[in-house]
Design an enzyme around this catalytic site. Structure first.
Site, short mmCIF file in Angstrom:
data_model
loop_
_atom_site.label_atom_id
_atom_site.label_comp_id
_atom_site.label_asym_id
_atom_site.label_seq_id
_atom_site.Cartn_x
_atom_site.Cartn_y
_atom_site.Cartn_z
N HIS A 111 0.88 -1.17 0.00
CA HIS A 111 0.00 0.00 0.00
C HIS A 111 0.92 1.21 0.00
CE1 HIS A 111 -3.03 2.92 1.37
NE2 HIS A 111 -2.12 3.33 2.22
N CYS A 156 -4.74 2.10 -4.48
CA CYS A 156 -3.92 3.17 -3.93
C CYS A 156 -2.66 3.39 -4.73
CB CYS A 156 -3.56 2.83 -2.49
SG CYS A 156 -2.82 1.21 -2.33
#
Lengths: 513, 168
Positions: B38, B108
């Site tokens: 992430h 993301c």
């Protein structure tokens, strides 16, 4: 190829006219889409922007072109900046506040040029700039605004919304100044005027109603937004509600001056129901606001609003609820004037505290005692804050340990006897009043339990806990004497009302108990 | 004219599996994955990331994930904070709305890549953006795809970056 470019460049220098140069294809990427432009390699960025503005129907002033992280200046040449065939340039279309933007510290409302429907965004930003100037004149106000600004930084949309309508009306005479877009040199007299006027608007209850109504509408619009129930929204709406609540506090305080004046005319009125009579006229004002706030969907946000609204009201209630039977009027007056006098600095402190403790904000909004608290004085007193937090935690533990209590602590309670006269009054004014009184009721109940020898069977666990602590000494003695069964000891003590000798006899008579 | 101010741009990389991916991936997927990444972009002293709740921001390292597992220096940018926030608002309305989130296609890392290119012209390291295709190229990934598609990641701790009038 390089030579051709060189020659082109040279000939441009020599002849001053634009020589034929390579036409390149440049992609312009906006957040919405990507478009291609064909233009000469050695054209200026200004020319490029003109072409873009023609196609996108925007002002060239609002275009910001970015290539490899560098902002392209108007006088640059594309090839000099390394933009060749097939390059991608990023475009951001700004709102038209470049001059003022530098003076405002808050983020501007962004707006795509084709969607520009109302000038409110630019007015709001202009407002912010003016607030900045205002802040420089009056230090106390500066503090307050600074705190507001910081607290609302996390939710920029709330800033614009919140400041939009009321301040535009309040500072309406400044509108011509907006249009000029020139960062004005300091005009002390005018600014002082502004400061005074803002203070006035902050203190006029009537203005407040409008302000709150406007904000409430804005909030409702915000809630109705179709773009998704964002998990992050409660944070911004919490902060908004905090703003509303502090302002509602001002209203409530103001109204109570008139309330307590009429109160003083009467004879001694220490009793609970009478005070509520005198405060009743003021309550509809507060209630109206809180009812308005209640129409919103989110529980937390409406609680916040009522927190602010009720904080004025329960100040009197809490004064009455203490077991003392003295006249509460001097207390009320004192608390009122205390509340009123140092308003801006108190607000500053309160905001500061809440800003530093976002968890506290959350706690306050979800606590069952929220209606019961004079918010402002609690927040500015660190010891009170500590005590409040402890109470909160205690209540939470309580509701966990004794599930039977939870309905009392959270939901509306049913009226319970003569003492609940104010509760019926509360019933008239909306069922949201009940949590206040139920919390009140439960606290009184606990108080009774603690002081009197409890024969109540309503919550046996409660009474047992209390009596256990009461009989601590006796229990120790019994243990020392050799009676190891603590629960039996306790029961015996309860049965004999703390008489240790009788308890011993009882225990000896019933060895199995 | 003085040289314009340059702001550093960093990429914060978090391993959502906290090391489990490195250990279990050979067994489960048949290939070695170093982590489930992430990412977020840190610029102007703020961290920006994209999740199922839209574009969010927080102080650097301020999400529930804690401090990043690694920090990649993306470069520097001249883009000021104001311009950047306008750009993000605009993105948040068009390409990166919350409902557009998809764990494989539009996550993301897609966002971080987009923003990195806007700010500096450079992309983020390919091992991050290649992760979805790496997973999907295994039979295990293919089998679990329907389940994984429905997963939405939104690290708590940020605030939405959005438009003032609440228009979608």
């Amino acid at each position: 190829m390089a030579r051709a470019r060189e020659e082109a460049g040279d000939s441009q220098l020599v002849s001053g006219r634009e020589p034929p140069s390579r036409v390149i294809r440049v992609s312009v990427k906006t957040p919405q889409d990507c478009q291609e432009f064909l233009l000469a390699e050695n054209s200026s960025v200004r020319h490029f922007k003109k072409q873009i503005s023609k196609r996108l129907h925007c002002d060239t002033d609002r275009l910001v072109l970015i290539f490899t992280g560098k902002i392209l200046r108007d006088q640059d040449i594309l090839s000099q900046r390394g933009i060749h065939d097939g390059a991608t340039v990023h475009l951001v279309v700004r709102t038209r506040l470049k001059a003022l933007a530098s003076s405002a510290t808050l983020p501007n409302a962004s707006d795509h040029c084709t969607h520009r429907s109302e000038p409110s965004a630019s007015e709001a930003a202009g407002m912010l700039a003016r607030l900045g100037r205002l802040a420089r004149t009056s230090p106390e106000l500066a503090d307050l605004f600074g705190q507001l600004a910081q607290l609302l930084m996390t939710a920029p949309e709330s800033v614009v919304q919140f400041l939009e309508d009321p301040l535009i009306q309040g500072l309406a005479s400044e509108k011509p100044a907006i249009a000029s877009h020139v960062p004005e040199p300091s005009r002390p007299a005018q600014k002082h005027d502004l400061a005074l006027r803002t203070l006035e608007t902050l203190q006029k209850p009537a203005r407040h109603q409008e302000l709150l109504e406007a904000s409430k509408q804005r909030l409702e619009a915000l809630k109705a937004v179709p773009c998704g129930d964002n998990a992050m929204r409660p944070v911004s709406s919490d902060i908004q509600q905090l703003m509303l609540s502090t302002l509602a506090l001002l209203i409530a305080s103001k109204d109570y001056i008139s309330g307590s004046d009429s109160c003083r005319g009467e004879a001694n009125v220490p009793s609970y129901p009478d005070t509520t009579t005198t405060s009743a006229p003021a309550r509809p004002v507060v209630q109206e606001v809180s009812v308005g706030a209640f129409t919103q969907g989110r529980g937390m946000t409406s609680n916040q609003a009522s927190l602010g609204c009720k904080s004025g009201v329960p100040v009197l209630h809490s004064g009455q609820d203490l077991p003392s039977q003295d006249s509460q009027q001097p207390v009320e007056k004192a608390s009122l004037t205390n509340q009123l006098r140092p308003l801006p600095s108190l607000l500053c402190q309160a905001l500061h505290v809440l800003q530093q403790n976002p968890t506290l904000l959350h706690q306050l909004s979800s606590s069952p005692l929220r209606h019961h608290i004079p918010l402002l004085s609690i927040l500015t007193n660190p010891r009170a804050l500590q005590a409040l937090i402890q109470i909160e935690q205690g209540l939470q533990i309580l509701s966990r340990e004794v599930p039977g209590l939870r309905p009392f602590l959270q939901d509306s309670a049913r009226p319970r006897g003569a003492r609940r006269v104010p509760e019926s009054r509360a019933g008239r004014q909306g069922h949201r009043e009940d949590p206040v009184h139920s919390t009140l009721a439960i606290l009184q109940f606990l108080h009774e339990l603690a002081s009197a020898c409890s024969q109540s069977t309503q919550s046996p666990l409660f009474s047992s806990f209390l009596t256990e602590s009461r009989y601590q000494q006796e229990l120790e003695q019994l243990k020392a004497l050799g009676f190891a069964n603590r629960s039996a000891n306790l029961q015996a003590l309860i049965a004999t009302n703390g008489d240790i000798h009788a308890a011993i006899e009882r225990l000896l008579g019933e060895p199995q108990a | 004219m003085e040289p314009p101010h340059l702001y550093p741009v960093k990429l914060y990389v978090y391993d959502l599996s906290k090391g489990l991916a490195r250990r279990l991936s050979p067994i489960m997927l048949g290939k070695q994955l170093e982590g489930i990444w992430h990412t977020s972009i840190v610029v102007h002293k703020d961290e920006f990331f994209f999740g199922s709740g839209g574009i969010s921001s927080c102080p650097p390292g301020g999400t529930l994930l804690g401090p990043p597992d690694s920090v990649v220096d993306v470069g520097s940018t001249e883009v000021t904070e104001e311009i950047f926030l306008e750009y993000l608002s605009s993105l948040g309305e068009s390409l990166f709305r919350g409902e557009a989130y998809n764990l494989f296609e539009h996550n993301c890392n897609t966002f971080s890549n987009e923003v990195a290119q806007f700010l500096t012209g450079r992309k983020i390291p390919s091992y991050i953006t290649d992760l979805p295709s790496e997973v999907l190229s295994t039979p295990f990934g293919q089998a679990l795809r329907p389940l994984l598609d429905s997963i939405q990641i939104q690290p708590p701790g940020g605030n939405t970056v959005g438009r003032p009038n609440g228009q979608s």
